[in-house]
Design a protein around this motif. Structure first.
Motif, mmCIF file in Angstrom:
data_model
loop_
_atom_site.group_PDB
_atom_site.id
_atom_site.type_symbol
_atom_site.label_atom_id
_atom_site.label_comp_id
_atom_site.label_asym_id
_atom_site.label_seq_id
_atom_site.Cartn_x
_atom_site.Cartn_y
_atom_site.Cartn_z
ATOM 1 N N GLY A 1 0.760 -1.310 0.051
ATOM 2 C CA GLY A 1 0.000 -0.156 -0.027
ATOM 3 C C GLY A 1 0.785 1.338 0.028
ATOM 4 O O GLY A 1 1.831 1.341 0.695
ATOM 5 N N GLY A 2 0.475 2.326 -0.517
ATOM 6 C CA GLY A 2 0.908 3.797 -0.670
ATOM 7 C C GLY A 2 0.414 4.331 0.677
ATOM 8 O O GLY A 2 -0.414 3.819 1.342
ATOM 9 N N PRO A 3 0.937 5.689 0.655
ATOM 10 C CA PRO A 3 0.378 6.427 2.001
ATOM 11 C C PRO A 3 -0.856 6.509 2.098
ATOM 12 O O PRO A 3 -1.275 6.756 3.483
ATOM 13 N N GLU A 4 -1.770 6.569 1.068
ATOM 14 C CA GLU A 4 -3.375 6.758 1.293
ATOM 15 C C GLU A 4 -3.820 5.694 2.097
ATOM 16 O O GLU A 4 -5.083 5.867 2.555
ATOM 17 N N ALA A 5 -3.151 4.487 1.966
ATOM 18 C CA ALA A 5 -3.752 3.589 2.915
ATOM 19 C C ALA A 5 -3.465 3.292 4.073
ATOM 20 O O ALA A 5 -4.032 2.346 4.744
ATOM 21 N N LEU A 6 -2.567 4.064 4.686
ATOM 22 C CA LEU A 6 -2.375 4.153 6.113
ATOM 23 C C LEU A 6 -3.610 4.413 7.028
ATOM 24 O O LEU A 6 -4.372 5.207 6.678
ATOM 25 N N PRO A 7 -3.723 3.418 7.916
ATOM 26 C CA PRO A 7 -4.774 3.462 9.119
ATOM 27 C C PRO A 7 -4.631 4.834 10.066
ATOM 28 O O PRO A 7 -3.474 5.379 9.973
ATOM 29 N N GLY A 8 -5.765 4.746 10.901
ATOM 30 C CA GLY A 8 -5.562 5.894 11.667
ATOM 31 C C GLY A 8 -4.815 5.439 13.105
ATOM 32 O O GLY A 8 -3.990 4.178 12.886
#
Length: 311
Positions: free
Chosen positions: A41-48
């Motif tokens: 995953g890219g940065p946009e996929a990171l969770p909270g």
């Protein structure tokens, strides 16, 4: 035979591509076991907050080049003695989750229904390793069945750098949910050393992977890589403890069907000594054609046949 461990890092991962010119990050002997860590995953996929994010994923986001869209792949691993014309036997010994979350994404103009998606959506999905389930946003606990969407070798040198998205003769983004721990994948070697890479970890996926993504997550896989010098295999195949699997990959699903079927007929002839007509009949009576995925430009179909029918 030796055991090896290959961590995921900026130095050991290629973001988005296969390339025969990429130098191996590890070289092993035929028959060795290698455990490979992957991220996804890219940065946009990171969770909270509250979830474990492998620190190497953040390093890759910050430092790695991404020449084409595609997956983060760990490798390649060179296997001594592997040459074009050989086959690499990939025994999938074990697969483990590396994090407690995954993600699923869809976007307009992509997937099996490209014009039906009104806007892009990405959801994070908690993964429970104790119960082996994923908690979906509407409250469903979905059983996990982890496998690697991408397992492949370097393509022919003449192809140059290619995106990891399209599965082809070198394997790659096969997205076959049957390829879990305990199964074996056979890949025709295209270049010196074979150069095996993997990534695109999936926590769970349905046949078709229709919205483009599965539960994308970070996995660690243990693989025994063995060079087969006397195999005449020219296209990827696989076996589970109970079934033989042949594959077809092409933008046209009809052609995918023909490829998988022709290879299954040949497999039956080779293993059971049946005539072409008898093998074709057996495929019709007992072979199962399944749509592997419909979203990777080169779509996929695989055919499964119970091994007991060839004894």
């Amino acid at each position: 035979m030796s055991d090896h461990h290959l961590p995921a890092s900026v130095d050991t991962c290629a973001w988005g591509y296969f390339d025969a010119a990429r130098a191996p990050v590890l070289t092993i002997d035929s028959g060795d076991l290698v455990t490979i860590d992957t991220v996804s995953g890219g940065p946009e996929a990171l969770p909270g907050d509250g979830f474990h994010v492998p620190p190497e994923l953040l390093d890759i986001h910050a430092c790695s080049e991404r020449p084409v869209p595609g997956h983060i792949l760990t490798g390649p691993v060179a296997v001594r003695g592997a040459k074009p014309g050989h086959v690499l036997k990939v025994e999938i010994v074990d697969i483990q989750l590396r994090q407690d979350w995954g993600y699923n994404a869809m976007r307009p103009l992509s997937g099996t229904l490209p014009y039906d998606v009104p806007q892009a959506r990405l959801i994070n999905i908690p993964l429970d390793r104790t119960t082996n389930t994923a908690r979906l946003p509407w409250g469903l606990d979905l059983p996990l069945n982890p496998f690697f969407g991408v397992m492949g070798l370097a393509p022919p040198k003449s192809w140059g750098l290619i995106p990891s998205i399209q599965p082809r003769v070198h394997g790659g983004n096969i997205d076959n949910k049957e390829l879990v721990a305990g199964t074996t994948l056979y890949l025709p070697v295209q270049t010196e050393g074979a150069l095996f890479s993997c990534g695109d970890g999936h926590g769970a996926q349905g046949d078709g992977e229709v919205c483009v993504t599965a539960i994308e997550t970070a996995l660690s896989g243990s693989f025994r890589l063995t060079v087969l010098e006397d195999s005449d295999l020219t296209y990827p195949q696989a076996e589970t403890p109970t079934h033989w699997i042949t594959m077809g990959m092409n933008p046209d699903l009809d052609i995918c069907v023909e490829m998988a079927l022709r290879d299954m007929i040949a497999l039956i002839q080779n293993k059971a000594g049946l005539s072409w007509s008898d093998a074709y009949t057996l495929c019709s009576l007992a072979g199962d054609l399944r749509v592997t995925q419909t979203v990777n430009i080169c779509k996929g179909v695989h055919m499964m046949l119970n091994k007991t029918l060839l004894t």
